[in-house]
Enzyme design. Structure first.
Site, PDB file in Angstrom:
ATOM      1  N   TYR A  64       2.117  12.956   4.965  1.00 48.85           N
ATOM      2  CA  TYR A  64       2.029  12.619   3.775  1.00 48.85           C
ATOM      3  C   TYR A  64       2.028  14.137   3.036  1.00 48.85           C
ATOM      4  O   TYR A  64       1.014  14.818   3.355  1.00 48.85           O
ATOM      5  CB  TYR A  64       0.460  12.060   3.497  1.00 48.85           C
ATOM      6  CG  TYR A  64       0.400  10.581   4.008  1.00 48.85           C
ATOM      7  CD1 TYR A  64       1.661  10.070   4.177  1.00 48.85           C
ATOM      8  CD2 TYR A  64      -0.681  10.076   4.271  1.00 48.85           C
ATOM      9  CE1 TYR A  64       1.635   8.597   4.486  1.00 48.85           C
ATOM     10  CE2 TYR A  64      -0.931   8.572   4.427  1.00 48.85           C
ATOM     11  CZ  TYR A  64       0.266   7.997   4.858  1.00 48.85           C
ATOM     12  OH  TYR A  64       0.342   6.750   5.167  1.00 48.85           O
ATOM     13  N   LEU A 101       2.322  -5.441  -7.370  1.00 47.41           N
ATOM     14  CA  LEU A 101       0.996  -6.386  -7.609  1.00 47.41           C
ATOM     15  C   LEU A 101      -0.169  -5.760  -8.509  1.00 47.41           C
ATOM     16  O   LEU A 101      -1.070  -5.902  -8.415  1.00 47.41           O
ATOM     17  CB  LEU A 101       0.466  -7.022  -6.459  1.00 47.41           C
ATOM     18  CG  LEU A 101       1.356  -8.019  -5.877  1.00 47.41           C
ATOM     19  CD1 LEU A 101       0.910  -8.437  -4.368  1.00 47.41           C
ATOM     20  CD2 LEU A 101       1.603  -9.245  -6.711  1.00 47.41           C
ATOM     21  N   SER A 122      -0.594  -1.187   1.978  1.00 42.36           N
ATOM     22  CA  SER A 122       0.271  -2.022   0.688  1.00 42.36           C
ATOM     23  C   SER A 122      -0.111  -3.060   0.386  1.00 42.36           C
ATOM     24  O   SER A 122       0.698  -4.043   0.272  1.00 42.36           O
ATOM     25  CB  SER A 122       1.688  -1.936   1.227  1.00 42.36           C
ATOM     26  OG  SER A 122       2.597  -1.736  -0.079  1.00 42.36           O
ATOM     27  N   PRO A 123      -1.329  -3.483   0.207  1.00 43.60           N
ATOM     28  CA  PRO A 123      -1.826  -4.583  -0.459  1.00 43.60           C
ATOM     29  C   PRO A 123      -1.329  -4.932  -1.587  1.00 43.60           C
ATOM     30  O   PRO A 123      -1.187  -6.432  -2.133  1.00 43.60           O
ATOM     31  CB  PRO A 123      -3.491  -4.770  -0.302  1.00 43.60           C
ATOM     32  CG  PRO A 123      -3.632  -3.251  -0.192  1.00 43.60           C
ATOM     33  CD  PRO A 123      -2.580  -2.691   0.170  1.00 43.60           C
ATOM     34  N   LEU A 124      -0.795  -4.230  -2.501  1.00 45.66           N
ATOM     35  CA  LEU A 124      -0.222  -4.498  -3.809  1.00 45.66           C
ATOM     36  C   LEU A 124       1.165  -4.153  -3.808  1.00 45.66           C
ATOM     37  O   LEU A 124       1.798  -4.104  -4.789  1.00 45.66           O
ATOM     38  CB  LEU A 124      -0.848  -3.311  -4.856  1.00 45.66           C
ATOM     39  CG  LEU A 124      -2.282  -3.422  -4.848  1.00 45.66           C
ATOM     40  CD1 LEU A 124      -2.592  -2.180  -6.187  1.00 45.66           C
ATOM     41  CD2 LEU A 124      -2.976  -4.618  -5.492  1.00 45.66           C
ATOM     42  N   GLY A 159       3.010  -1.301  -5.475  1.00 42.88           N
ATOM     43  CA  GLY A 159       2.667  -1.424  -6.705  1.00 42.88           C
ATOM     44  C   GLY A 159       3.206  -2.588  -7.860  1.00 42.88           C
ATOM     45  O   GLY A 159       2.888  -2.565  -8.849  1.00 42.88           O
ATOM     46  N   GLY A 199      -0.176  -5.381 -11.599  1.00 40.59           N
ATOM     47  CA  GLY A 199      -0.515  -6.008 -13.015  1.00 40.59           C
ATOM     48  C   GLY A 199       0.368  -5.353 -14.026  1.00 40.59           C
ATOM     49  O   GLY A 199       0.365  -5.673 -15.083  1.00 40.59           O
TER      50      GLY A 199
END
Length: 339
Positions: free
Chosen positions: A55, A213, A206-208, A211, A215
């Site tokens: 990273y 998810l 990466s639960p979203l 990006g 919103g």
């Protein structure tokens, strides 16, 4: 936060794990602000922090190291190795040579004497898994790492690693870190089942869905102020048919969240945390606002009716876009399928 056991280790971690990929050159370049975000996460009950050597070429680990000064003992600290860290052909992979060398670099950047969870960032088909496990076992014996884990391993390799560790009497991999979201459910068919069977803790990334998810991405929205889109424009280019498919699904999920009276972010993270195999969901905020928008997600429980509606939009075990899986089976590449 109600802490959960990390597999069978006996260690308790928060349901949210603070991912730090966005701290440093890849995201928030302000070290002091990044440290404030880390401190706020810890003050809010998060005790699990995940980073990786790659990273921002080690900068993320350096920021985490500075943030944990005086707080190290109360944090379950995880990092990873595998990706290329230089021009030398041996500065990568899962070989003993690289693992033994790179763990020292991570310890220095993190300003610590030990790493709680040291993970192989990806499966390495060119290295015998026994060699990798022996190197990790030695590091545990030396006290430089407490536990070892994997990230984005296919199910067959997760199982083989368990068998090799048992047969050779080596420390086993106690965690797996796979990608998982409402839009990327491929691991439900095998990886999560294998982890449940072997008592492996699961921290999902990466639960979203990168990006999608968050919103922010909705039909009719022509401009989105997104760092991710600026960094990887191809992933959000709506002329791409795969991104059009993503947007269609996001729109349907957003309607479900609105009907349930919760944010899409909360629904997305709560969905991941509700799977019985999942220990923690890794969130990767770049700003304090992003962190704040996710902290309450563990308090939300999705009822059966809402889960059924989600299953209609994205069926269990399916992928909206297959490349979101994080690992692509080389046996399915065009050159491997030539008959």
């Amino acid at each position: 936060m109600n802490h959960r056991f990390l597999g069978r280790t006996g260690v308790k971690v928060s349901p949210l794990c603070l991912g730090t990929m966005m701290f440093g050159a890849w995201g928030n370049k302000d070290h002091e602000e990044s440290i404030r975000i880390i401190h706020h996460a810890l003050d809010s009950g998060i005790n699990f922090v995940d980073t990786a050597d790659v990273y921002a070429d080690g900068e993320s680990e350096e920021i985490v190291g500075k943030a944990l000064v005086g707080r190290r003992d109360k944090v379950v600290l995880a990092t990873k190795a595998h990706a290329s860290m230089g021009a030398d052909v041996n500065m990568r992979g899962n070989s003993r040579r690289w693992i033994v060398s790179e763990v020292e670099s991570s310890l220095k950047r993190l300003k610590t004497d030990w790493i709680d969870l040291y993970q192989m960032h990806r499966f390495d088909p060119n290295t015998d898994i026994e060699e990798t496990l022996r190197a990790l076992d030695d590091l545990i014996t030396q006290g430089k790492i407490r536990y070892a884990g994997s990230s984005t391993f296919p199910a067959v390799e997760i199982v083989e690693a368990q068998w090799i560790a048992r047969d050779r009497r080596l420390a086993r991999l106690v965690t797996e870190q796979p990608p998982y979201s409402i839009m990327s459910r491929g691991i439900e068919g095998d990886v999560l089942a294998a982890c449940l069977k072997y008592g492996i803790g699961v921290l999902t990334w990466s639960p979203l869905n990168g990006g999608w998810l968050s919103g922010n991405w909705r039909k009719g929205v022509t401009t989105v102020d997104s760092h991710r889109a600026a960094r990887r424009p191809e992933r959000f280019d709506l002329s791409n048919i795969e991104n059009q498919r993503r947007l269609e699904v996001v729109e349907q999920l957003a309607v479900l969240a609105e009907e349930a009276g919760i944010s899409l972010v909360h629904m997305a993270i709560a969905f991941v945390l509700q799977h019985p195999a999942v220990t923690s969901a890794i969130i990767g905020p770049r700003t304090m606002e992003q962190l704040e928008s996710q902290l309450d997600a563990p308090d939300i429980t999705l009822d059966g009716a809402l889960l059924d509606k989600i299953d209609v939009v994205v069926p269990p075990g399916s992928m909206v876009v297959p490349t979101d899986a994080g690992w692509q089976n080389p046996a399915l590449k065009a050159e491997a399928r030539r008959r």
